[in-house]
Structure formats: structure tokens, C-alpha cells
Design an enzyme around this catalytic site. Structure first.
Site, PDB file in Angstrom:
ATOM      1  N   ALA A   1      25.862   6.584  87.518  1.00 16.82           N
ATOM      2  CA  ALA A   1      26.240   7.644  86.586  1.00 16.82           C
ATOM      3  C   ALA A   1      27.630   8.111  86.958  1.00 16.82           C
ATOM      4  CB  ALA A   1      25.241   8.778  86.629  1.00 16.82           C
ATOM      5  N   CYS A   2      28.626   7.320  86.643  1.00 14.18           N
ATOM      6  CA  CYS A   2      29.967   7.482  87.194  1.00 14.18           C
ATOM      7  C   CYS A   2      30.910   8.208  86.239  1.00 14.18           C
ATOM      8  CB  CYS A   2      30.546   6.114  87.523  1.00 14.18           C
ATOM      9  SG  CYS A   2      29.447   5.078  88.509  1.00 14.18           S
TER      10      CYS A   2
END
Length: 471
Positions: free
Chosen positions: A6-7
């Protein structure tokens, strides 16, 4: 298959940056609060006859006989694949894999993910050693997707000294890519980000063969007069508006204060690419990647009722963050792989010279359990201490980060001067030696601050009790 990352990604073109270099950057966020990462240099190979099999999903790929040297940040635990994530190769090409993105159910109905297709765990390993330009990165990856399919939705950044390409693979086989203009920057936070595609401009856009026919055949375009990739393939949900769009809002609020006026955290139509309103420095990229809605009611470190409304950019579960600074080798002798371990808000970015053939032992060797000789664990420990007494410790922590950024600029200028007349293996040896010096300096300074704050923390216990001096 569902992505586990989840960048947040940032790209800055060469005319948008303060020093004229190209930047691609990303926080690698994971499900777990702790995922130990290493920093390695992978050696070049020749005359190899090997087949790669992913431990994660068993995708099987025959490897090219030759591959270039490259830096990478693999996970210590290899049972879910190497997850090398990012690096700069000896052709001076940088890449970051991946920004997890999610397609809508309409498009996935007609082109679902391929269970043992390409996934984040394998992409850096299968692409970075074999590409000689940012554009070739897209082309090479596109051919792999065509042959093996994709196991998940992923956004990928590719950069050389002149160009940045951002590629989004959103279904089993459909993808597009856009060249980021030199005077612009882009931010993406786990959403399909790319907007209108100009199919008459192959110099600035690339796409999977047959993607227009795919969209037309299945009646997937919701717009009357445009071909907007985000609208066709992406999502716009309540989760997006609380988990994703606020990160774009905050980044653009900082980097485009004029153009972003009127934007709100839950806006679904914020532009992906923006013209830079000022020349963006490395420190500005750091600020965004370290941010947690600072100076807003949404800061989780504050006390406003809204502090838990949105997912921040800097998280406790960031495995590592990187800024890949790609420099013109006609002017400089090396690009720079900046690495942050621990929680970005509390830990420094460390500059390592990419044209080297080894990394420091403190980054190479990472034990499974806490050990302060390891850079990963040392930085995790510092972050935990700072957060535990945030109000008391944050000023000293920020001063420490500022001090190291100043030191880094001086060190890089010194090394650039010393390498002017070095070539070949002598250059590589010198830069490798300098990387060891950089690691030693940062580790020493981090250890000093860690013990200083740990000692001060003993006076901050809630178990303390003030005695009446007359007793």
C-alpha cells in the site's frame, strides 16, 4: 490475488527538480509493522542458464544469459519471493516496483488476473538487470505481461537521466504507460492514476496491443468524448476517498500550493501530473514521503477529532522508503540510491552511490530479531522511541534528520569532486568505500540519538511520583 503493498509514489522530471536530476521515489508499505529489508548490490552475470521460479506464486521464467549489476532492497524473508522492489542498474536506469493499484469489477470480468502471472515479488528481479533506458523498461515489462499475464494490479516507475515513464498494469493483460513531462511531477497513492491516453502520440504514451479494441468490444468506456484510463479501468469508492485520495491532496497541497487551491482530501478527480510551481529538491520529496498530514486536523499524531479520518503517507508499517536520483553520467560519475529504513517520519534518508559493487555489512546482514548492529533494526528502534514520547522527542529527531541531510549534501559534493578523474574499477572501488563511510556515519549518529532519547525517556514514565520534599 490481492496485493499486500500500500505504497505512495512520487516522480519529478529533470526540469522540475532543483538540481536538474531525475527522481523517482516510493514508500514501500506492508501489511505487517515489521518486515526486515536488506540493501544489496546484485552482481552482473554472463553465460547463465537458469530458470526463475517465484516462491510466491510459481511463475516460471527462463532468465536471459546475461544481466547487469544493480542495487536492490530485498526482503529478509524470501518465502514470499525476493521482493527486491527498487534499484539502479549499471546502465544508469532506475526502477521502482510496485505501486499497488486496483481495477474495477467490469474490466476484471473480461480480463481477470492470472494466478501464476507476474507479481510484485518478481518484477524487479525479472526486469531491472536487463533494461538500458526508462522506455525500454516499459517495453520489456509489457512483453513479459503479454507472455505470462499479471497476477495483480501494479504501477511501475522507470527512469534514466532524461526520462521518467510510469506504467500501470491493471488487469491480467491490459496496461498503459505515460512519460512524465520534464517540467512536471506526479504523485500516486494506490489508485489507477493515469488519465487521458493519446493514441496518436507514441513518443509520450505506450499501451498494450489491442487495448482499444478490448474496451470497445466490452463497452467499458463511461465517457462520451475521451479515453480516460482511470475512468475506464480504475475505482472511485469510499475506501479510495479515505485511503488513497487524501495522500494526493496533501502532496499536491505542498508541491502545488496555487494550482491545488480548492482541492479537498476526498476529491476523486485530482490530476495525476502537475506542473511544478517551484523547483523541487530532494528534501521536498522527503517531506512528502515523511508526512502524516502535518499541520492539518487529520494528523494522527495530533489530538483533533479528525485525526483518524484518513490514511497518512508515512506509516509505522513502511518497510523501507527510497528516492532514486538518476544523474547524467556525463556530468557526474554515479547516480544515488537514497534509502530510509524504519518509519519515514522519524528516520533519515541515507545516500548510497549506485555505481558500487558492495554494500555495508550493517545493511547487508539483517538478523530476524532486534539487533542494533543492523541498520534496519537500529532505525526501527529509534522510530519506536521517538513515537513513544512524540511531543518530547520530535524536535530533537527532526534536528537530527536536518543535520544528516546537510552532511549528505556536503559528502556528495566532496565525492563528486574526488571522482572527476576516476574511471573503471578504480571508480567503483572508491564509491564502494565511500558507501561504507556513509553507513558508518549514519549508524553512529543514529545510535547516539537512540541512547540519548532512551535515557531521557526514563524520566518520562507515567509511573513516576513527586514526593513532598518535607516528608
Amino acid at each position: 490475488m490481492q496485493n499486500k503493498d500500500a505504497c505512495t509514489s512520487i516522480m519529478v522530471g529533470k526540469r522540475a527538480s532543483l538540481d536538474g536530476t531525475v527522481f523517482i521515489a516510493r514508500n514501500e508499505d506492508r501489511v505487517k509493522a515489521i518486515e526486515p529489508k536488506r540493501f544489496l548490490v546484485k552482481s552482473a552475470v554472463k553465460d547463465r542458464h537458469e530458470t526463475y521460479v517465484s516462491p510466491y506464486n510459481k511463475v516460471t521464467v527462463t532468465l536471459p544469459e546475461s544481466g547487469m549489476r544493480y542495487t536492490s532492497t530485498p526482503s529478509l524473508d524470501q518465502t514470499a519471493g525476493p521482493n527486491e522492489e527498487d534499484g539502479i542498474n549499471e546502465a544508469n536506469v532506475a526502477a521502482s516496483f510496485t505501486e499497488s493499484v486496483y481495477a474495477n469489477d467490469r474490466v476484471l470480468a473480461y480480463d481477470p488476473y492470472v494466478k501464476n502471472g507476474l507479481a510484485e515479488d518478481s518484477l524487479c528481479t525479472l526486469v531491472l538487470p536487463y533494461i538500458h533506458s526508462a522506455r525500454e523498461g516499459v517495453e520489456y515489462t509489457g512483453k513479459l505481461i503479454e507472455k505470462f499475464g499479471s497476477a495483480e494490479g501494479n504501477g511501475m516507475q522507470f527512469a534514466d537521466a532524461d526520462n521518467i515513464w510510469y506504467m500501470e498494469v491493471v488487469t491480467g493483460h491490459q496496461w498503459v504507460a505515460v512519460r512524465i513531462p520534464d517540467d512536471c511531477y506526479a504523485v500516486t497513492p494506490n489508485q489507477v492514476a493515469i488519465e487521458d491516453i493519446n493514441f496518436t502520440d507514441p513518443d509520450n504514451y505506450m499501451w498494450a496491443d489491442g487495448i482499444q479494441k478490448f474496451v470497445e468490444e466490452h463497452q467499458l468506456n463511461p465517457d462520451h468524448d475521451r479515453w480516460n484510463f482511470r475512468h475506464i479501468f480504475g475505482t472511485s469508492t469510499q475506501k479510495d476517498r479515505h485511503y488513497n485520495t487524501p495522500r494526493t491532496w496533501f502532496a499536491q497541497r505542498y508541491l502545488s500550493p496555487k494550482a491545488s487551491q480548492g482541492q479537498m482530501p476526498e476529491d476523486s478527480e485530482m490530476p495525476f501530473i502537475r506542473k511544478a510551481e517551484f523547483k523541487i529538491a530532494n528534501e521536498d520529496i522527503q517531506y512528502v514521503l515523511k508526512s502524516h498530514f502535518n499541520e492539518t486536523p487529520y494528523d494522527p499524531m495530533g489530538d483533533a477529532p479528525e485525526r483518524k479520518t484518513y490514511r497518512a503517507i508515512s506509516l509505522s508499517r513502511t518497510a523501507q522508503s527510497h528516492i532514486l536520483q538518476v544523474r547524467d553520467l556525463n556530468k557526474y560519475k554515479t547516480s544515488i540510491h537514497w534509502i530510509e529504513l524504519g518509519v519515514p517520519a522519524f528516520n533519515p534518508y541515507v545516500p548510497f552511490f549506485a555505481n558500487a559493487d558492495d554494500t555495508d555489512e550493517s545493511y547487508r546482514n539483517v538478523p530476524e530479531k532486534m539487533d542494533l548492529k543492523s541498520a534496519f533494526w537500529l532505525n526501527e528502534a529509534l522510530a519506536e522511541v521517538v513515537e513513544s514520547h512524540y511531543q518530547e522527542f520530535i524536535e530533537k529527531d527532526e534536528d537530527y534528520q536536518k543535520e544528516l541531510n546537510e552532511w549528505a549534501r556536503r559528502k556528495i559534493a566532496q565525492v563528486d569532486k574526488e571522482t572527476l578523474n576516476l574511471e573503471g574499477q578504480a571508480l567503483i572501488d572508491y564509491l564502494t568505500e565511500q558507501n561504507h563511510e556513509v553507513a558508518t556515519h549514519y549508524n553512529k549518529r543514529t545510535t547516539e540519538l537512540f541512547y540519548e532519547l532512551l535515557t531521557e525517556g526514563c524520566e518520562l514514565s507515567r509511573m513516576s511520583f513527586k514526593m513532598d520534599p518535607n516528608l
